[in-house]
Design a protein around this motif. Sequence first.
Motif, PDB file in Angstrom:
ATOM      1  N   VAL B  35       0.871  -1.178   0.000  1.00  0.00           N
ATOM      2  CA  VAL B  35       0.000   0.000   0.000  1.00  0.00           C
ATOM      3  C   VAL B  35       0.906   1.226   0.000  1.00  0.00           C
ATOM      4  CG1 VAL B  35      -1.838   1.232   1.198  1.00  0.00           C
ATOM      5  CG2 VAL B  35      -1.658  -1.264   1.431  1.00  0.00           C
ATOM      6  N   THR B  37       1.532   5.199   0.211  1.00  0.00           N
ATOM      7  CA  THR B  37       0.907   6.417   0.718  1.00  0.00           C
ATOM      8  C   THR B  37       1.833   7.605   0.483  1.00  0.00           C
ATOM      9  OG1 THR B  37       1.855   6.301   2.947  1.00  0.00           O
ATOM     10  CG2 THR B  37      -0.158   5.064   2.565  1.00  0.00           C
ATOM     11  N   ASP B  43      -2.273  10.245   2.357  1.00  0.00           N
ATOM     12  CA  ASP B  43      -3.219   9.785   1.336  1.00  0.00           C
ATOM     13  C   ASP B  43      -2.736   8.475   0.713  1.00  0.00           C
ATOM     14  OD1 ASP B  43      -4.892  11.953   1.633  1.00  0.00           O
ATOM     15  OD2 ASP B  43      -4.122  13.035  -0.117  1.00  0.00           O
ATOM     16  N   ILE B  44      -3.668   7.540   0.505  1.00  0.00           N
ATOM     17  CA  ILE B  44      -3.306   6.309  -0.191  1.00  0.00           C
ATOM     18  C   ILE B  44      -3.272   6.592  -1.686  1.00  0.00           C
ATOM     19  CG2 ILE B  44      -3.985   3.934  -0.719  1.00  0.00           C
ATOM     20  CD1 ILE B  44      -5.164   3.762   2.057  1.00  0.00           C
ATOM     21  N   VAL B  47      -2.293   0.651  -4.623  1.00  0.00           N
ATOM     22  CA  VAL B  47      -1.973  -0.640  -4.020  1.00  0.00           C
ATOM     23  C   VAL B  47      -1.408  -1.517  -5.133  1.00  0.00           C
ATOM     24  CG1 VAL B  47      -2.896  -2.711  -2.896  1.00  0.00           C
ATOM     25  CG2 VAL B  47      -3.766  -0.446  -2.252  1.00  0.00           C
ATOM     26  N   CYS B 112      -1.743   7.310 -10.292  1.00  0.00           N
ATOM     27  CA  CYS B 112      -2.648   6.439 -11.054  1.00  0.00           C
ATOM     28  C   CYS B 112      -2.431   6.603 -12.556  1.00  0.00           C
ATOM     29  CB  CYS B 112      -4.101   6.751 -10.690  1.00  0.00           C
ATOM     30  SG  CYS B 112      -5.286   5.653 -11.519  1.00  0.00           S
ATOM     31  N   HIS B 113      -2.537   5.485 -13.285  1.00  0.00           N
ATOM     32  CA  HIS B 113      -2.329   5.531 -14.738  1.00  0.00           C
ATOM     33  C   HIS B 113      -3.441   6.298 -15.452  1.00  0.00           C
ATOM     34  CE1 HIS B 113      -5.367   2.420 -14.660  1.00  0.00           C
ATOM     35  NE2 HIS B 113      -5.483   2.522 -15.960  1.00  0.00           N
ATOM     36  N   THR B 114      -4.535   6.610 -14.730  1.00  0.00           N
ATOM     37  CA  THR B 114      -5.588   7.432 -15.331  1.00  0.00           C
ATOM     38  C   THR B 114      -5.231   8.920 -15.274  1.00  0.00           C
ATOM     39  OG1 THR B 114      -6.841   7.720 -13.272  1.00  0.00           O
ATOM     40  CG2 THR B 114      -7.353   5.757 -14.589  1.00  0.00           C
ATOM     41  N   ARG B 116      -4.727  10.557 -12.372  1.00  0.00           N
ATOM     42  CA  ARG B 116      -5.122  11.130 -11.074  1.00  0.00           C
ATOM     43  C   ARG B 116      -4.056  10.864 -10.014  1.00  0.00           C
ATOM     44  NH1 ARG B 116      -9.737   8.686 -13.469  1.00  0.00           N
ATOM     45  NH2 ARG B 116     -11.562  10.047 -13.670  1.00  0.00           N
ATOM     46  N   CYS B 119      -5.367   6.121  -7.150  1.00  0.00           N
ATOM     47  CA  CYS B 119      -6.259   5.173  -7.835  1.00  0.00           C
ATOM     48  C   CYS B 119      -7.652   5.137  -7.195  1.00  0.00           C
ATOM     49  CB  CYS B 119      -5.671   3.766  -7.770  1.00  0.00           C
ATOM     50  SG  CYS B 119      -4.091   3.607  -8.622  1.00  0.00           S
ATOM     51  N   PHE B 120      -7.792   5.686  -5.990  1.00  0.00           N
ATOM     52  CA  PHE B 120      -9.055   5.552  -5.251  1.00  0.00           C
ATOM     53  C   PHE B 120      -9.900   6.816  -5.412  1.00  0.00           C
ATOM     54  CE2 PHE B 120      -6.072   2.529  -3.630  1.00  0.00           C
ATOM     55  CZ  PHE B 120      -6.836   1.390  -3.506  1.00  0.00           C
ATOM     56  N   TYR B 121     -10.391   7.048  -6.634  1.00  0.00           N
ATOM     57  CA  TYR B 121     -11.087   8.287  -6.966  1.00  0.00           C
ATOM     58  C   TYR B 121     -12.601   8.111  -7.037  1.00  0.00           C
ATOM     59  CZ  TYR B 121     -10.357   6.029 -11.481  1.00  0.00           C
ATOM     60  OH  TYR B 121     -10.291   5.103 -12.504  1.00  0.00           O
ATOM     61  N   ARG B 122     -13.108   6.923  -6.655  1.00  0.00           N
ATOM     62  CA  ARG B 122     -14.560   6.706  -6.638  1.00  0.00           C
ATOM     63  C   ARG B 122     -14.977   6.065  -5.328  1.00  0.00           C
ATOM     64  NH1 ARG B 122     -15.041   3.353 -12.088  1.00  0.00           N
ATOM     65  NH2 ARG B 122     -13.147   2.542 -11.121  1.00  0.00           N
ATOM     66  N   ARG B 140      -7.642  15.116 -13.053  1.00  0.00           N
ATOM     67  CA  ARG B 140      -6.569  14.461 -13.819  1.00  0.00           C
ATOM     68  C   ARG B 140      -5.394  15.428 -13.927  1.00  0.00           C
ATOM     69  NH1 ARG B 140      -8.503   9.842 -16.913  1.00  0.00           N
ATOM     70  NH2 ARG B 140     -10.737  10.043 -17.182  1.00  0.00           N
TER      71      ARG B 140
END
Lengths: 150, 150
Positions: B35, B37, B43-44, B47, B112-114, B116, B119-122, B140
């Motif tokens: 994990v 951070t 902030d995480i 993972v 995050c590869h998106t 952001r 990765c925990f954006y939802r 983004r």
Amino acid sequence: MTISFADPKSFDHTELEEGTTFAPRFDANGLLTVVTTEDGTNDILMVAHMNAETLSLTLETGIAHYWSRSRKAVWKKGETSGELQEVVELRTDCDQDCLVMVVRQTGRGAACHTGRKSCFYRRVLNEQGQARLEDTGLPRLFDPKDVYGG
Amino acid sequence: MTISFADPKSFDHTELEEGTTFAPRFDANGLLTVVTTEDGTNDILMVAHMNAETLSLTLETGIAHYWSRSRKAVWKKGETSGELQEVVELRTDCDQDCLVMVVRQTGRGAACHTGRKSCFYRRVLNEQGQARLEDTGLPRLFDPKDVYGG
């Protein structure tokens, strides 16, 4: 009432990553990894697993339920120790195979079975090519012998 | 120089949980869950997984190296995107099968590869027995098409 989840195989990459359908990608053992953090501090308390049943139970009750891989059983966190976790928010990652769960840790505030707030109470040091652990000094909030026997 | 790790099978429960020997318990696929951070905010970010080789690389270089399960290859995070992660601290959990890694996220600050930060954006919502996702509004920081092509 049990919550049923969408099948991720029926969604493409973009839908999984950007959509609003929750389609958790359970692994070959039917499990998701869950990282549990403390509301307010963001401290990581523990990392555990959920299957569809305990994910559903968690969403329905607002109380953390994991799947115990060692006992192969539903694990309502704190049922023995009194350290229940009240769910504040559950988040999924981009590809929906991992969750972050923000909780209020009740009881004495100890998420770890060793009696500490967090399971992550030791840091890894690299000393001239040898890795060793060092205690970060997290205090024990209960004695495991008192809580679990032994 | 490669770091070799102690074999957890040669340690009992108490030594694994309370000792100073790092004896990571890699799973049947030779992997640990990590994990990651952000230093300062807690902030995480993400993972992911490490095998013995990438754990050793991470400890030796101070730069996050994961094992890509999809590509079955060493994954030096940020090698393509420029979003390298500098390791501030690595911690193990009680039974040594999971790590928390505190990092400074370089580049544009997007783990995050998106594109952001995280990765925990939802978040997952339970609406009358139906689970659905809601965007938390993380912006983004890059366009994946610019960084990865496509």
